[in-house]
Design a protein around this motif. Structure first.
Motif, PDB file in Angstrom:
ATOM      1  N   GLU A  88       0.674  -1.223   0.036  1.00  0.00           N
ATOM      2  CA  GLU A  88       0.002  -0.013  -0.013  1.00  0.00           C
ATOM      3  C   GLU A  88       0.838   1.221   0.011  1.00  0.00           C
ATOM      4  OE1 GLU A  88      -3.302  -0.679  -0.174  1.00  0.00           O
ATOM      5  OE2 GLU A  88      -3.005  -2.580   0.376  1.00  0.00           O
TER       6      GLU A  88
ATOM      7  N   ARG B  63      -9.320  -4.984   0.221  1.00  0.00           N
ATOM      8  CA  ARG B  63      -8.426  -3.811   0.611  1.00  0.00           C
ATOM      9  C   ARG B  63      -9.254  -2.900  -0.374  1.00  0.00           C
ATOM     10  NH1 ARG B  63      -2.233  -4.673   1.129  1.00  0.00           N
ATOM     11  NH2 ARG B  63      -2.105  -6.727   1.882  1.00  0.00           N
TER      12      ARG B  63
ATOM     13  N   HIS C 227      -9.241   1.012  -1.446  1.00  0.00           N
ATOM     14  CA  HIS C 227      -8.375   2.231  -1.756  1.00  0.00           C
ATOM     15  C   HIS C 227      -9.178   3.687  -1.849  1.00  0.00           C
ATOM     16  CE1 HIS C 227      -5.734  -1.065  -2.738  1.00  0.00           C
ATOM     17  NE2 HIS C 227      -4.956  -0.593  -2.243  1.00  0.00           N
TER      18      HIS C 227
END
Length: 168
Positions: free
Chosen positions: A99, A139, A141
């Motif tokens: 990340e 995940r 973003h």
């Protein structure tokens, strides 16, 4: 200091590196956290990320993809004595599974206020609820737009304004 303490409490070690000393060979394999304005980090300008909230050279935040109820431009009246905006982004890393986190503002008080906000347990809960983060979930973003109230160059209060999920 705040991000180091925050991640350290979770057993994650960080290595701090001044932006002017960072080179792709030394950072490409890890998770990255950039703190400060995009214009101050040459590497940030070359990251392959899409930004909806962009810090303009005119000291404003430009919303490149306004959603209903959002402004196209967020103007900061004063970085030192009243209020400023900050943007926090979490993007895919340079390698799968990594990340990149960016904490950006036009001023130091804005960056400090944003860093304090995203490392505060109460604020982490707010971010998770608004963005839809779940432990063990996929995940996500995103970019957050934050409002930082400032008094004499000191951030005194930071508020969530809005967020966008990244379109990448």
């Amino acid at each position: 200091q705040r991000p180091t303490a925050f991640f350290g409490s979770a057993g994650i070690q960080l290595r701090a590196l001044p932006a002017h000393l960072a080179v792709w060979e030394s950072v490409k394999d890890g998770n990255l956290i950039f703190i400060g304005a995009w214009r101050m980090h040459p590497m940030l300008r070359r990251l392959p990320v899409t930004q909806d909230f962009e810090l303009g050279a005119d000291d404003q935040i430009h919303n490149r993809n306004p959603q209903p109820g959002e402004q196209a431009i967020y103007t900061t009246p004063s970085h030192r004595d009243t209020m400023t905006y900050a943007v926090v982004g979490m993007f895919p890393g340079l390698k799968a599974g990594n990340e990149v986190v960016v904490v950006a503002a036009h001023s130091s008080p804005g960056a400090v206020g944003a860093a304090d906000f995203i490392t505060s347990p109460g604020s982490v809960k707010i971010i998770a609820e608004r963005v839809g983060l779940r432990p063990g979930g996929p995940r996500t973003h995103f970019q957050l737009l934050l409002r930082v109230y400032v008094d004499n160059d000191v951030p005194v209060k930071t508020e969530y304004v809005t967020h966008h999920l990244n379109r990448r």
